[in-house]
Scaffold this motif. Structure first.
Motif, PDB file in Angstrom:
ATOM      1  N   ARG A 165      -3.770   3.673 -12.784  1.00 42.94           N
ATOM      2  CA  ARG A 165      -5.214   3.611 -12.522  1.00 42.94           C
ATOM      3  C   ARG A 165      -5.707   2.164 -12.584  1.00 42.94           C
ATOM      4  NH1 ARG A 165      -8.815   7.907 -13.018  1.00 42.94           N
ATOM      5  NH2 ARG A 165     -10.226   6.534 -14.161  1.00 42.94           N
ATOM      6  N   LEU A 166      -5.225   1.406 -13.547  1.00 40.26           N
ATOM      7  CA  LEU A 166      -5.641   0.001 -13.652  1.00 40.26           C
ATOM      8  C   LEU A 166      -5.167  -0.805 -12.454  1.00 40.26           C
ATOM      9  CD1 LEU A 166      -5.046  -0.716 -17.450  1.00 40.26           C
ATOM     10  CD2 LEU A 166      -7.229  -0.438 -16.281  1.00 40.26           C
ATOM     11  N   SER A 167      -3.919  -0.606 -12.058  1.00 44.94           N
ATOM     12  CA  SER A 167      -3.416  -1.350 -10.901  1.00 44.94           C
ATOM     13  C   SER A 167      -4.143  -0.919  -9.636  1.00 44.94           C
ATOM     14  CB  SER A 167      -1.910  -1.184 -10.745  1.00 44.94           C
ATOM     15  OG  SER A 167      -1.576   0.130 -10.378  1.00 44.94           O
ATOM     16  N   GLU A 180      -6.106  -3.386  -7.130  1.00 41.96           N
ATOM     17  CA  GLU A 180      -5.800  -3.429  -5.703  1.00 41.96           C
ATOM     18  C   GLU A 180      -7.042  -3.139  -4.868  1.00 41.96           C
ATOM     19  OE1 GLU A 180      -2.404  -1.065  -4.626  1.00 41.96           O
ATOM     20  OE2 GLU A 180      -1.182  -1.986  -6.183  1.00 41.96           O
ATOM     21  N   ASN A 181      -7.851  -2.179  -5.318  1.00 40.62           N
ATOM     22  CA  ASN A 181      -9.070  -1.860  -4.579  1.00 40.62           C
ATOM     23  C   ASN A 181     -10.037  -3.037  -4.568  1.00 40.62           C
ATOM     24  OD1 ASN A 181      -8.278   0.698  -3.847  1.00 40.62           O
ATOM     25  ND2 ASN A 181      -9.242   1.690  -5.595  1.00 40.62           N
ATOM     26  N   SER A 182     -10.155  -3.740  -5.690  1.00 42.37           N
ATOM     27  CA  SER A 182     -11.065  -4.888  -5.720  1.00 42.37           C
ATOM     28  C   SER A 182     -10.539  -6.016  -4.836  1.00 42.37           C
ATOM     29  CB  SER A 182     -11.293  -5.373  -7.154  1.00 42.37           C
ATOM     30  OG  SER A 182     -10.145  -5.985  -7.667  1.00 42.37           O
ATOM     31  N   ILE A 183      -9.216  -6.192  -4.803  1.00 45.77           N
ATOM     32  CA  ILE A 183      -8.620  -7.205  -3.925  1.00 45.77           C
ATOM     33  C   ILE A 183      -8.874  -6.834  -2.464  1.00 45.77           C
ATOM     34  CG2 ILE A 183      -6.425  -8.161  -3.095  1.00 45.77           C
ATOM     35  CD1 ILE A 183      -5.447  -7.991  -6.032  1.00 45.77           C
ATOM     36  N   LYS A 184      -8.683  -5.554  -2.136  1.00 48.94           N
ATOM     37  CA  LYS A 184      -8.925  -5.110  -0.763  1.00 48.94           C
ATOM     38  C   LYS A 184     -10.381  -5.334  -0.366  1.00 48.94           C
ATOM     39  CE  LYS A 184      -5.494  -1.467  -0.963  1.00 48.94           C
ATOM     40  NZ  LYS A 184      -5.318  -0.025  -1.064  1.00 48.94           N
ATOM     41  N   ILE A 211       0.841  -1.202   0.000  1.00 50.06           N
ATOM     42  CA  ILE A 211       0.000   0.000   0.000  1.00 50.06           C
ATOM     43  C   ILE A 211       0.872   1.245   0.000  1.00 50.06           C
ATOM     44  CG2 ILE A 211      -1.640   1.339   1.381  1.00 50.06           C
ATOM     45  CD1 ILE A 211      -2.870  -1.359   2.235  1.00 50.06           C
ATOM     46  N   ARG A 212       1.931   1.233   0.797  1.00 47.80           N
ATOM     47  CA  ARG A 212       2.860   2.376   0.815  1.00 47.80           C
ATOM     48  C   ARG A 212       3.528   2.564  -0.549  1.00 47.80           C
ATOM     49  NH1 ARG A 212       5.178   0.499   6.294  1.00 47.80           N
ATOM     50  NH2 ARG A 212       3.653   1.376   7.715  1.00 47.80           N
ATOM     51  N   GLN A 213       3.932   1.464  -1.181  1.00 51.14           N
ATOM     52  CA  GLN A 213       4.546   1.553  -2.509  1.00 51.14           C
ATOM     53  C   GLN A 213       3.554   2.116  -3.514  1.00 51.14           C
ATOM     54  OE1 GLN A 213       5.724  -2.493  -3.165  1.00 51.14           O
ATOM     55  NE2 GLN A 213       7.736  -2.240  -2.194  1.00 51.14           N
ATOM     56  N   TYR A 214       2.325   1.641  -3.437  1.00 49.91           N
ATOM     57  CA  TYR A 214       1.291   2.132  -4.351  1.00 49.91           C
ATOM     58  C   TYR A 214       1.074   3.626  -4.153  1.00 49.91           C
ATOM     59  CZ  TYR A 214      -3.334   3.413  -5.858  1.00 49.91           C
ATOM     60  OH  TYR A 214      -4.373   4.082  -6.410  1.00 49.91           O
ATOM     61  N   LEU A 215       0.952   4.058  -2.896  1.00 46.24           N
ATOM     62  CA  LEU A 215       0.735   5.484  -2.625  1.00 46.24           C
ATOM     63  C   LEU A 215       1.911   6.319  -3.098  1.00 46.24           C
ATOM     64  CD1 LEU A 215      -0.897   5.322   0.903  1.00 46.24           C
ATOM     65  CD2 LEU A 215      -2.003   5.892  -1.266  1.00 46.24           C
ATOM     66  N   SER A 216       3.110   5.802  -2.942  1.00 48.64           N
ATOM     67  CA  SER A 216       4.300   6.502  -3.401  1.00 48.64           C
ATOM     68  C   SER A 216       4.285   6.660  -4.923  1.00 48.64           C
ATOM     69  CB  SER A 216       5.546   5.744  -2.962  1.00 48.64           C
ATOM     70  OG  SER A 216       6.690   6.322  -3.503  1.00 48.64           O
ATOM     71  N   ARG A 217       3.984   5.571  -5.624  1.00 50.99           N
ATOM     72  CA  ARG A 217       3.899   5.636  -7.096  1.00 50.99           C
ATOM     73  C   ARG A 217       2.795   6.588  -7.524  1.00 50.99           C
ATOM     74  NH1 ARG A 217       3.579  -0.407  -7.638  1.00 50.99           N
ATOM     75  NH2 ARG A 217       1.430   0.165  -8.004  1.00 50.99           N
ATOM     76  N   SER A 218       1.686   6.526  -6.836  1.00 48.00           N
ATOM     77  CA  SER A 218       0.546   7.369  -7.157  1.00 48.00           C
ATOM     78  C   SER A 218       0.908   8.849  -7.031  1.00 48.00           C
ATOM     79  CB  SER A 218      -0.619   7.019  -6.234  1.00 48.00           C
ATOM     80  OG  SER A 218      -1.638   7.970  -6.324  1.00 48.00           O
ATOM     81  N   GLU A 219       1.536   9.216  -5.923  1.00 47.55           N
ATOM     82  CA  GLU A 219       1.930  10.608  -5.719  1.00 47.55           C
ATOM     83  C   GLU A 219       2.958  11.046  -6.753  1.00 47.55           C
ATOM     84  OE1 GLU A 219       0.575  12.880  -3.719  1.00 47.55           O
ATOM     85  OE2 GLU A 219      -0.873  11.307  -3.243  1.00 47.55           O
ATOM     86  N   HIS A 220       3.876  10.164  -7.086  1.00 49.58           N
ATOM     87  CA  HIS A 220       4.894  10.484  -8.095  1.00 49.58           C
ATOM     88  C   HIS A 220       4.235  10.768  -9.443  1.00 49.58           C
ATOM     89  CE1 HIS A 220       8.646  10.413 -10.303  1.00 49.58           C
ATOM     90  NE2 HIS A 220       8.140   9.488 -11.106  1.00 49.58           N
ATOM     91  N   LEU A 221       3.322   9.909  -9.862  1.00 53.46           N
ATOM     92  CA  LEU A 221       2.667  10.105 -11.153  1.00 53.46           C
ATOM     93  C   LEU A 221       1.745  11.319 -11.147  1.00 53.46           C
ATOM     94  CD1 LEU A 221       1.973   6.445 -12.243  1.00 53.46           C
ATOM     95  CD2 LEU A 221       3.519   8.079 -13.297  1.00 53.46           C
TER      96      LEU A 221
END
Length: 140
Positions: A116-118, A122-126, A5-15
């Protein structure tokens, strides 16, 4: 799971930062675009392709990212074809510079679409994970 989740948030903020910087750069890009259109006055295909690219940017604003990416890719291919046929000079140089900027923009848009796809996956998995926990946990 927290690490992911932290990695995802980091990538999200970067993009998100890249997309914002891209939007800020578009203001200075407008001046370059006007000078390119002036240089291309004798080549009617170039302004048509630039207008098609502008429509792609509008698609981005309308959140039609996949369609916008396809339009950008088609325009880049056609602009490259036109640029190859131009004689050496100011127009060709300006067109190649515009194409390079368009390639960078398309690459960032592609990364944003992948994010966005990933994120959706991830949201559906959660959701399924939390639902399965709710189904299995009972208060005693």
């Amino acid at each position: 799971m927290r690490t992911k989740i932290r990695q995802y948030l980091s990538r999200s903020e970067h993009l998100r930062g890249l997309v914002k910087s891209d939007l800020e750069k578009s203001a200075t890009h407008t001046d370059d675009l006007k000078s390119l259109e002036e240089l291309a006055a004798d080549h009617p295909q170039i302004p048509i392709l630039l207008a098609a690219q502008a429509k792609g940017k509008q698609m981005e604003k309308d959140m039609e990212y996949s369609k916008a990416l396809e339009r950008h890719q088609r325009c880049i291919q056609q602009l490259l074809s036109v640029a190859r046929d131009l004689p050496e000079g100011q127009l060709r140089t300006a067109l190649y510079k515009h194409i390079q900027g368009s390639l960078i923009h398309a690459e960032r848009l592609s990364d944003y679409i992948e994010l966005r796809l990933s994120s959706k996956k991830e949201n559906s998995i959660k959701r399924s994970f939390s639902e399965s926990i709710k189904d299995t946990c009972h208060v005693q």
